[in-house]
Write an enzyme that holds these catalytic residues in place. Sequence first.
Site, PDB file in Angstrom:
ATOM      1  N   TYR A  85       1.135  -1.639   0.237  1.00 29.73           N
ATOM      2  CA  TYR A  85       0.079   0.065  -0.337  1.00 29.73           C
ATOM      3  C   TYR A  85       1.052   1.374  -0.110  1.00 29.73           C
ATOM      4  CZ  TYR A  85      -3.523   3.596   1.611  1.00 29.73           C
ATOM      5  OH  TYR A  85      -4.232   4.808   1.787  1.00 29.73           O
ATOM      6  N   LYS A 138      -1.976  -1.758  -3.492  1.00 27.70           N
ATOM      7  CA  LYS A 138      -3.225  -0.362  -3.428  1.00 27.70           C
ATOM      8  C   LYS A 138      -2.318   0.621  -3.385  1.00 27.70           C
ATOM      9  CE  LYS A 138      -6.125   2.279  -0.874  1.00 27.70           C
ATOM     10  NZ  LYS A 138      -7.404   2.653   0.193  1.00 27.70           N
TER      11      LYS A 138
END
Lengths: 331, 331, 331, 331
Positions: C172, C200
């Site tokens: 992330y 992400k």
Amino acid sequence: MLGPRVWSSVRQGLSRALSSTVGGWASGEGRKVDISGIYPPVTTPFTATAEVDYGKLEENLHKLGTFPFRGFVVQGSNGEFPFLTSSERLEVGPSPVLCLLPSPTAACREDFLLPPAATQATVEMTVSMAQVGADAAMVVTPCYYHGRMNSAALIHHYTKVADLSPIPVVLYSVPANTGLDLPVDAVVTLSQHPNIVGIKDSGGDVTRIGLIVHKTRRQDFQVLAGSAGFLLASYAVGAVGGVCALANVLGAQVCQLERLCLTGQWEDAQKLQHRLIEPNTAVTRRFGIPGLKKTMDWFGYYGGPCRAPLQELSAAQEEALRLDFTSNGWL
Amino acid sequence: MLGPRVWSSVRQGLSRALSSTVGGWASGEGRKVDISGIYPPVTTPFTATAEVDYGKLEENLHKLGTFPFRGFVVQGSNGEFPFLTSSERLEVGPSPVLCLLPSPTAACREDFLLPPAATQATVEMTVSMAQVGADAAMVVTPCYYHGRMNSAALIHHYTKVADLSPIPVVLYSVPANTGLDLPVDAVVTLSQHPNIVGIKDSGGDVTRIGLIVHKTRRQDFQVLAGSAGFLLASYAVGAVGGVCALANVLGAQVCQLERLCLTGQWEDAQKLQHRLIEPNTAVTRRFGIPGLKKTMDWFGYYGGPCRAPLQELSAAQEEALRLDFTSNGWL
Amino acid sequence: MLGPRVWSSVRQGLSRALSSTVGGWASGEGRKVDISGIYPPVTTPFTATAEVDYGKLEENLHKLGTFPFRGFVVQGSNGEFPFLTSSERLEVGPSPVLCLLPSPTAACREDFLLPPAATQATVEMTVSMAQVGADAAMVVTPCYYHGRMNSAALIHHYTKVADLSPIPVVLYSVPANTGLDLPVDAVVTLSQHPNIVGIKDSGGDVTRIGLIVHKTRRQDFQVLAGSAGFLLASYAVGAVGGVCALANVLGAQVCQLERLCLTGQWEDAQKLQHRLIEPNTAVTRRFGIPGLKKTMDWFGYYGGPCRAPLQELSAAQEEALRLDFTSNGWL
Amino acid sequence: MLGPRVWSSVRQGLSRALSSTVGGWASGEGRKVDISGIYPPVTTPFTATAEVDYGKLEENLHKLGTFPFRGFVVQGSNGEFPFLTSSERLEVGPSPVLCLLPSPTAACREDFLLPPAATQATVEMTVSMAQVGADAAMVVTPCYYHGRMNSAALIHHYTKVADLSPIPVVLYSVPANTGLDLPVDAVVTLSQHPNIVGIKDSGGDVTRIGLIVHKTRRQDFQVLAGSAGFLLASYAVGAVGGVCALANVLGAQVCQLERLCLTGQWEDAQKLQHRLIEPNTAVTRRFGIPGLKKTMDWFGYYGGPCRAPLQELSAAQEEALRLDFTSNGWL
């Protein structure tokens, strides 16, 4: 245009005696010229129709000349230099713009070479300036391709310029405008060049300023603070002067702060410095040249309008500007 | 210098037929001119002694002219514009520099007005450009006093320029160079001006590009991506073209990517886009103009040296540059 | 607290059939689990006295469960995770928080490990999460000492975590919050780890997203867009889903955008994407969680108050927020 | 764990006599407690297996206790606080961590509340700290949702914390870590709170530090510099002390610099300050905690390893670190 006569007159009106700087530019015996002191970066007055008003410029200079400044910086950011045409620059150019006293006969000008400039063009500009009588050239970091401007490129640039410039070169680092901080290692290398006499540092990072003073201490290299907001702190870590927009309106006070620092009266210096921070921010970062010119009007100088795209202050901004001076006892 | 004859020849060599863009610059019935398509921002060739090499420029243009470009952008960042002298600019200036086809009779040039420029000077430059035959002027955001450049000031600036410019104006936002992103609300307001036809957006923020397309959808306003790295994504959200440094070396491929996007072949477009990202970064952000010129040498164009303070690539950098092309199958 | 029964119920209410993702988490034959799809990062409802309101959370989840989401992200930024006490986290913790369907028997949760966390502590948290039934752990870049977080340190960190985590790890990168962009070279190296299934990316740089897809194309590595503002563009360059705050209020529309992209209806996708940009910015960067919660109230969910130091919107901000939805036809 | 006995012993070993600060924390007559002086932010020693080594911590503290520090800051960034588990924090927690002398009977601790913290959680932590004997709480700006952290939100947060904290609160602004500079107007408002005694400012902007001193001059409000690099300059504009990582290795020198500033020996202060800049940068921004711990090993303290994800220095980095000390005459 302003002729040499005007500048000669301005120069003689300056209250700081020549004798106080023995030797001065005639830097014999390998010493670099002394550039210590306070310089206002003067504004360029415009008429209501956006023409340069040379008469007002002369008047402003004579008024400013009553303070013990070391000289003037012209055609810098505060002079709206980017907005002057080539011909306008010539009108101002032949005159001594930055007077680094004592320079009684030669014209003098300290000039900003704007960011988008090739090395060769910078060299040519220093030659032109020397021909019209400039005493020194303040050369901003080339920054247009700042992704490529590492220490090696910057050292190469300034070395070439200093090699060929007939007048001394002052480095100029102003990261807020250029996005580029001249690296300390480059400054240290460049300080050894006989024709590079100092640096104007406008970043406000006093740790960096102290480090530059420290690492160039054997090079006869001089540091000027780029703003009145950190002038005391800069003196405390070894700077020898400053180029201060605020000196256009509070010239006596900025010179007094210099004197307090030089004579070790740090408590009084601190009190005075405190009262100058908000006014200084107001005429620089907060309200820019429109703020500076508006304040000049209040203090008996000619400020007048700016050129577009710079806009006038709103009424609310003007009120906030005034408050920064009144709350500190200057208006 | 490059005369009109040369440019006329270059123009005719371009493979994109006039008939494909009916109407073109003759924007009748209130329609704004169509600027869709791909433009390489051409480099300025220098000799070993740093003189402009007009012969090489002509050769490069003729080679580039074999691809279905919409035109050329000259005197931009990639043209080392900031390093050209005024006289050199005049040598190039009268020629049609950015050819926004189809413009069979008029010369054409799209020009960068460099950051430090007053509104009035910008207006005058558009007039000069129109006189020498330019089709449009790409006007970068004024940024020297970027602390003062809010939406109101920028709208005022561009409106004044567009009011007085005899040729269409293309807004140009390039925050990496100027520290200033032309605010979306200002773009929307300016899109309503009949003489402002579009924007070149080099920030790479595709959310912003999509929003600009969306909020100007009723204004006949055109968005060009400022780099090949986000060209597909820009088309996906509604852009109509791009000014792509990479097109100087992979012209066929960038034009192919355009075609794939326009014909809805998104899967192939994606594969091609993927292979262009590293080469694009290499000739722009990573290695700058020295990298672009080196690559031009590899691809059969004349790259040659840059002007100082730009430095040549080191051997290691050159190797890394080559790898960005070989690993993607282009060398 | 929310028990497993509640989550099981929520899971079953989700309209997306299990059979559509054959295999799912049971990633046989060396395939990494499929995480494609849309995830709303759910908010944490509070009562008027700032207690967690589990009943309202359950209600919200059941309403959200009617859309074809792939699952939920909980305890992320939008869940005001930093403001939850340890015990509150345990109350929510044992429940399946991020439901990565199809995971019929195991509980599931995707979790943010907040920036200030040692490698060892991160490992322990993944173990705890696995014990309470989480399907995957979304692990943000450690950033507290970001000056020291180069590629080597980050690769070491994530490799250690992925080696020891009993559940798959999703990288992330959220530079706006952490000041740190997980370098592409580190992503590429990490993509080869069998227990690292994707990333992400919330930076919004679609050039970077395309490059990550390109350089991991042989690794069965999946990219999720971190915001609805660049969802279409991310699909266009190869992303397979998104974690979108906007899906908390316009869940149907975000899922529709996904479907249009997956089925190649790019024109309709573009029109829909355009209308989602301003609402998305409004509930994220512009007005933050207070804006998101206020909007939830308008759309039939329970938004409610935030915890201090987050403040409620002013009346003027609320009006501007509403305008971002009404002007795009959503209210 | 470190018991109260250890801390009591450490406290008594400190060379600064209690009698020199009459009154101390017992701030009678409405005066705020005096926090002037130098504080090393102590590191947390770890064993080779990454366990906290309480014995080494005690040894370090006793060695540090021979210098005239005002106290210690613990569990700050330099203490790798983000990497401590809750139980480890309890082991250290009950001990007096930041000793703000003279506080002979009460335990004392000054603590960082890490960024991701709700107002209510911050209040509870100050209560816990007071219970275990802390003298003051240094509260960093909440920053996780920094887009929403305007002056109003920050004033609300700190006012609530100061209202309910049983011990004095020191504001803490560290923009390099948090991306957030506590606005001067918020500082000025908060300085009027009877339980907010000062600010630690780590930004290094001496103009700002001077302005804070100036605008709070009627509030009995004290400013601590956050680093040894700008300590002299901070004293010059009115700061009263500093929290200096460098004091962990050059404790005598940092205390000497304090004394030179307080006694007006500015020339000697300048020389000493100059020699501390590079070492300070080396153990902070340049090489971080791995650099600080390595240097501690050289100076007779226990430095030892850091916890992952922090990595050890490379041989080249270690050499550069050493050079920053040898070139300034410290090794």
